[in-house]
Design a protein around this motif. Sequence first.
Motif, PDB file in Angstrom:
ATOM      1  N   VAL A 157      37.516  37.366  27.932  1.00 25.68           N
ATOM      2  CA  VAL A 157      38.648  37.679  28.813  1.00 25.68           C
ATOM      3  C   VAL A 157      38.959  39.169  28.743  1.00 25.68           C
ATOM      4  CG1 VAL A 157      41.082  37.215  29.309  1.00 25.68           C
ATOM      5  CG2 VAL A 157      39.592  35.362  28.499  1.00 25.68           C
ATOM      6  N   LEU A 158      38.993  39.715  27.524  1.00 22.20           N
ATOM      7  CA  LEU A 158      39.238  41.144  27.367  1.00 22.20           C
ATOM      8  C   LEU A 158      38.140  41.959  28.047  1.00 22.20           C
ATOM      9  CD1 LEU A 158      40.305  41.343  23.597  1.00 22.20           C
ATOM     10  CD2 LEU A 158      41.744  41.020  25.623  1.00 22.20           C
ATOM     11  N   LEU A 159      36.906  41.498  27.925  1.00 19.55           N
ATOM     12  CA  LEU A 159      35.765  42.177  28.542  1.00 19.55           C
ATOM     13  C   LEU A 159      35.918  42.245  30.057  1.00 19.55           C
ATOM     14  CD1 LEU A 159      32.787  43.260  27.818  1.00 19.55           C
ATOM     15  CD2 LEU A 159      32.036  41.017  28.593  1.00 19.55           C
ATOM     16  N   ILE A 160      36.297  41.132  30.664  1.00 19.76           N
ATOM     17  CA  ILE A 160      36.427  41.067  32.117  1.00 19.76           C
ATOM     18  C   ILE A 160      37.582  41.945  32.607  1.00 19.76           C
ATOM     19  CG2 ILE A 160      37.016  39.544  34.051  1.00 19.76           C
ATOM     20  CD1 ILE A 160      35.540  37.305  32.518  1.00 19.76           C
ATOM     21  N   VAL A 161      38.728  41.855  31.938  1.00 22.74           N
ATOM     22  CA  VAL A 161      39.899  42.624  32.368  1.00 22.74           C
ATOM     23  C   VAL A 161      39.645  44.117  32.205  1.00 22.74           C
ATOM     24  CG1 VAL A 161      42.337  43.094  31.938  1.00 22.74           C
ATOM     25  CG2 VAL A 161      41.501  40.737  31.880  1.00 22.74           C
ATOM     26  N   THR A 162      39.073  44.516  31.086  1.00 22.03           N
ATOM     27  CA  THR A 162      38.773  45.937  30.857  1.00 22.03           C
ATOM     28  C   THR A 162      37.777  46.453  31.886  1.00 22.03           C
ATOM     29  OG1 THR A 162      39.111  45.623  28.478  1.00 22.03           O
ATOM     30  CG2 THR A 162      37.988  47.635  29.170  1.00 22.03           C
ATOM     31  N   SER A 163      36.751  45.663  32.167  1.00 22.81           N
ATOM     32  CA  SER A 163      35.741  46.067  33.151  1.00 22.81           C
ATOM     33  C   SER A 163      36.361  46.228  34.534  1.00 22.81           C
ATOM     34  CB  SER A 163      34.611  45.032  33.198  1.00 22.81           C
ATOM     35  OG  SER A 163      33.967  44.922  31.953  1.00 22.81           O
ATOM     36  N   ALA A 164      37.236  45.297  34.909  1.00 22.90           N
ATOM     37  CA  ALA A 164      37.876  45.374  36.226  1.00 22.90           C
ATOM     38  C   ALA A 164      38.782  46.589  36.324  1.00 22.90           C
ATOM     39  CB  ALA A 164      38.679  44.094  36.481  1.00 22.90           C
TER      40      ALA A 164
END
Length: 266
Positions: free
Chosen positions: A152-159
């Motif tokens: 989840v952190l990976l996706i939000v940071t990437s976005a």
Amino acid sequence: MTGRFADSILWRYRYFILTSIQSDFRARVARSRLGLVWIVIAPLSQVVIYAFVLSSLMTQRLPGIDTPFAYSIYLMAGFQGWFLFIEIVNRCLTIFIDNGNALKKISFPRMALPVIAVGAAILNNLIFFVLVVAAYLLVGYHPGWSLLWFPVLLIVTSALAAGLGLVLGVLNVFMRDVGQLVAILLQFGFWLTPVVYTIDILPPLFQDVVRLNPMFWMIDNYHRVLAYGEAPNLISLTAIAAGAVALLGLALVLFRKASGEMVDVL
């Protein structure tokens, strides 16, 4: 309808996107004798430097991490998020300039370029994540179930990084000073984000300033999940995700309006 059309185009070119990500990774590995090691050495060296310089000062401020390697664990958790953020921002910042010839000569969906850039950055970050987890296990530290929040952190940071990077990337095509300015701002951004320090060492006024930085909240969640073995702050995570969606929407609008002119300028 437009969003569905974009999704269908990207899906149609999915093999082009995947092979481009693979080619990016292989190129980085094949160009050096040490190959994959260099992808790990660069981020790890920063962790080692800060751990060596600040470990004795900062360890006592991390009572929630019960190990002699508390500060190193804290550092690796923070850098996990920061490295992903700056790599995506930097890739997106120059993505149209770097691929100017391809945009002029090759027929492919231009929206594939950001997807390739983000995919390559995520792949590098996952390699670093494996290293971080291995280092944690080596020193006897087990974050536990909280690691399930990492995707989840990976996706939000990437976005968030992609949205910001693409907005700046479009502007950078027309105003090349943007690239120089962003490099400076990212340096300030690093020190306004508690990657190598804890916010409690700052005076109250500076703490309020740091809390205005969205990456403060993002890195705080990385520390919660990877260093303290806790769930992230869902309020801040949701707010950042909403901001990331807004930035991606703005980037898409700017890209569509400027795409024709960008090719001429490039």
